[in-house]
Design an enzyme around this catalytic site. Structure first.
Site, PDB file in Angstrom:
ATOM      1  N   ARG A 141      -8.803   8.672 -33.574  1.00 31.11           N
ATOM      2  CA  ARG A 141      -7.361   8.822 -33.655  1.00 31.11           C
ATOM      3  C   ARG A 141      -6.882   8.087 -34.888  1.00 31.11           C
ATOM      4  O   ARG A 141      -7.345   6.973 -35.173  1.00 31.11           O
ATOM      5  CB  ARG A 141      -6.680   8.231 -32.413  1.00 31.11           C
ATOM      6  CG  ARG A 141      -6.632   9.177 -31.218  1.00 31.11           C
ATOM      7  CD  ARG A 141      -5.663  10.327 -31.492  1.00 31.11           C
ATOM      8  NE  ARG A 141      -5.493  11.238 -30.383  1.00 31.11           N
ATOM      9  CZ  ARG A 141      -5.996  12.478 -30.345  1.00 31.11           C
ATOM     10  NH1 ARG A 141      -6.748  12.925 -31.339  1.00 31.11           N
ATOM     11  NH2 ARG A 141      -5.749  13.268 -29.324  1.00 31.11           N
ATOM     12  N   GLU A 177       0.407  13.431 -38.175  1.00 32.20           N
ATOM     13  CA  GLU A 177      -0.190  14.756 -38.401  1.00 32.20           C
ATOM     14  C   GLU A 177       0.858  15.834 -38.196  1.00 32.20           C
ATOM     15  O   GLU A 177       1.665  15.727 -37.274  1.00 32.20           O
ATOM     16  CB  GLU A 177      -1.356  14.964 -37.434  1.00 32.20           C
ATOM     17  CG  GLU A 177      -2.507  14.015 -37.701  1.00 32.20           C
ATOM     18  CD  GLU A 177      -3.662  14.160 -36.699  1.00 32.20           C
ATOM     19  OE1 GLU A 177      -3.695  15.155 -35.957  1.00 32.20           O
ATOM     20  OE2 GLU A 177      -4.523  13.277 -36.664  1.00 32.20           O
ATOM     21  N   HIS A 184      -7.660  17.822 -38.703  1.00 30.54           N
ATOM     22  CA  HIS A 184      -7.919  17.565 -37.272  1.00 30.54           C
ATOM     23  C   HIS A 184      -8.644  18.753 -36.630  1.00 30.54           C
ATOM     24  O   HIS A 184      -8.149  19.348 -35.660  1.00 30.54           O
ATOM     25  CB  HIS A 184      -6.606  17.281 -36.518  1.00 30.54           C
ATOM     26  CG  HIS A 184      -6.839  16.512 -35.240  1.00 30.54           C
ATOM     27  ND1 HIS A 184      -5.936  15.619 -34.716  1.00 30.54           N
ATOM     28  CD2 HIS A 184      -7.894  16.507 -34.375  1.00 30.54           C
ATOM     29  CE1 HIS A 184      -6.405  15.103 -33.590  1.00 30.54           C
ATOM     30  NE2 HIS A 184      -7.590  15.624 -33.360  1.00 30.54           N
ATOM     31  N   ASP A 228     -10.417  13.104 -40.558  1.00 30.82           N
ATOM     32  CA  ASP A 228      -9.977  14.287 -39.821  1.00 30.82           C
ATOM     33  C   ASP A 228      -8.713  14.007 -39.017  1.00 30.82           C
ATOM     34  O   ASP A 228      -8.080  14.919 -38.516  1.00 30.82           O
ATOM     35  CB  ASP A 228     -11.108  14.757 -38.889  1.00 30.82           C
ATOM     36  CG  ASP A 228     -10.844  16.134 -38.292  1.00 30.82           C
ATOM     37  OD1 ASP A 228     -10.496  17.052 -39.071  1.00 30.82           O
ATOM     38  OD2 ASP A 228     -10.953  16.292 -37.061  1.00 30.82           O
ATOM     39  N   SER A 250     -12.284  18.632 -36.199  1.00 30.01           N
ATOM     40  CA  SER A 250     -13.680  18.302 -35.882  1.00 30.01           C
ATOM     41  C   SER A 250     -14.080  18.719 -34.462  1.00 30.01           C
ATOM     42  O   SER A 250     -15.237  19.001 -34.202  1.00 30.01           O
ATOM     43  CB  SER A 250     -13.958  16.818 -36.105  1.00 30.01           C
ATOM     44  OG  SER A 250     -13.243  16.032 -35.180  1.00 30.01           O
TER      45      SER A 250
END
Lengths: 316, 316
Positions: free
Chosen positions: A228, A257, A276, A252, A278
């Site tokens: 995170r 975000e 984001h 990632d 993965s």
């Protein structure tokens, strides 16, 4: 018993579940905006969690159970859930494989200087002078030794890397050569050629990686975050990257975000940014739906053997 | 006994070997152009092989042994070596680790669509809609089950891939779920989601992959060549890629190297080109020099236990 889903779990799955459980009525939408009146009636809510605000819960008068189809639940309105005593389950455990594949991909791409080779190809340049350092024999420090961390360690062992894990208690875990308890975090960080953050966001992990932690790392360290964004002090990370306190990073996840357009991270030469992704995979629903199905049976039968029931006080 | 080296094996290694073997005089140059008179005197020649032409051997009147510090020896003038009865040894076996790291890097980069993510970053695009197919459960067909093929299979198993190998006899090899003999090549090819060519160039392997072989592959197959370019009919490969007979390729070796500027491969969207670097590594000399050292001892003592003595008739 009405189930509202704000994501597509597959028509075939809906049909199957409705056939299997007589009492169930399914309302599945692409997003919560389309749910209309079903918000008020739904007893069960299937969601990725992003739409699950305190306001929404307010409107869902009959809601008793949220099945979150993702692992990260830090965005959920825990106070509201506690007041209403709403059951919360998630799908922790299904991300090990895709995320470990992603992590090994970015480590190995760094190893072969993949983007430089790609730019050489675009310019039709045949240039063999490069400094390749094998990952063979390198050390990988993994923060978090749950399903994701363990799967990364398992794969890293096939590359003959030394695997160091960090978890709360320091207890041994398969595929890790060594485990440090969280209180020895900096010591574990100092050994990693690659440092991977797989941590969930909780009270304990918020900004657990700050200036001091990046300073503990090798100046040749490559940092990877698939946990995170808010487990990292992003300002301190940017400084560490700009001042070559560490060598580079593949990120990632981010404090905010989508990553804001004005973030310096976008254009840093030693940083690889992915949106984001993965945990995304063609196998996602194949692994998530069976967890929901098990929990649905448990719920209907009034039992207690839920998979991944979240403790609303601990928030995981 | 004069040793001429046309590559840098490290000053420290030269010193150590001269100390260890009294009778030895070492002349080490960056390339063969600088060797001057030592060409005529040298009894032992240490080389990567690229410089070793029939003309050169002609000039090396006292030459008795060539220690090739690479694995690929197909460019050597075998007729001349046979006439002069020159001993030839190479360093087969040291490339398993770096090449397997390279192969897993290109497979995983394909898996996460790494270059597209890289282009998105350059344009500050946060776009999560992508089709990710895990390598988990996919099949990898590996041509050649020697050190390199086996090391690739070992790593692929950590990704829960099915591993199929092809070798001359069809005999079982560790880390392979299934082995096909060369006569069933097309059958083995038809099963691979990834097909990896690790073959050396010999009379038997020249253009072993042609139009028929690419047609045998899945249209979703991703082809990787880290063996020798001439084991492939490059024209047939280009056609297969242009006509989507196969999905894509990562190529590190070519019929002609450097890859000519006018090759269509350079600019094909589904092709990744690298300049014959898959075997390069910081560990190279650490693994190659001990082989030479062992062979030097054997040579001096007049024994026969050479590591990697090449059969001049079989050319491997």
């Amino acid at each position: 018993m009405k189930i509202l889903s704000s994501l597509n779990i597959g028509e075939n799955n809906v049909e199957r579940l409705e056939k299997k459980f007589d009492c169930v009525e399914f309302y599945m939408y692409k997003d919560i905006e389309q749910a209309g009146d079903h918000l008020e009636d739904a007893e069960i809510f299937v969601t990725f969690g992003f739409d699950t605000t305190a306001d929404l819960i307010e409107k869902m008068k009959k809601l008793k159970w949220i099945q979150c189809m993702s692992t990260g639940i830090d965005m959920l309105p825990f106070e509201t859930l506690k007041e209403r005593n709403i059951l919360l389950t998630n799908v922790t455990g299904i991300h090990g494989i895709p995320i470990a594949e992603y992590v090994m991909a970015v480590i190995l791409n760094d190893r072969i200087d993949g983007f430089r080779l790609y730019e050489q190809q675009k310019n039709k340049i045949w240039k063999r002078k490069m400094n390749f350092e094998e990952v063979f024999g390198k050390t990988i420090t993994i923060l978090g030794t749950g399903t994701i961390g363990k799967e990364i360690a398992r794969k890293a062992k096939a590359f003959d890397m030394k695997t160091i894990g960090v978890n709360t208690s320091g207890k041994p875990v398969d595929y890790f050569d060594e485990i440090f308890p969280t209180c020895e975090l900096n010591k574990a960080l100092s050994q990693g050629d690659f440092v991977v953050d797989t941590l969930p966001l909780t009270h304990e992990t918020k900004k657990i990686l700050g200036k001091e932690q990046f300073a503990s790392m090798k100046d040749s360290a490559y940092f990877i975050n698939i946990g995170r964004g808010a487990t990292v002090d992003e300002g301190a990370l940017i400084e560490a990257l700009q001042n070559h306190i560490i060598r580079g990073a593949a990120l990632d996840v981010f404090e905010k975000e989508p990553l804001p357009q004005d973030s310096p991270l976008w254009t840093m030469k030693n940083v690889s940014i992915t949106p984001h992704i993965s945990g995304l995979s063609n196998m996602y629903m194949n692994r998530a739906v069976p967890i929901f199905e098990h929990n649905l049976k448990t719920y209907i039968e009034g039992k207690e053997d839920y998979i991944n029931k979240v403790d609303l006080n601990k928030e995981y």
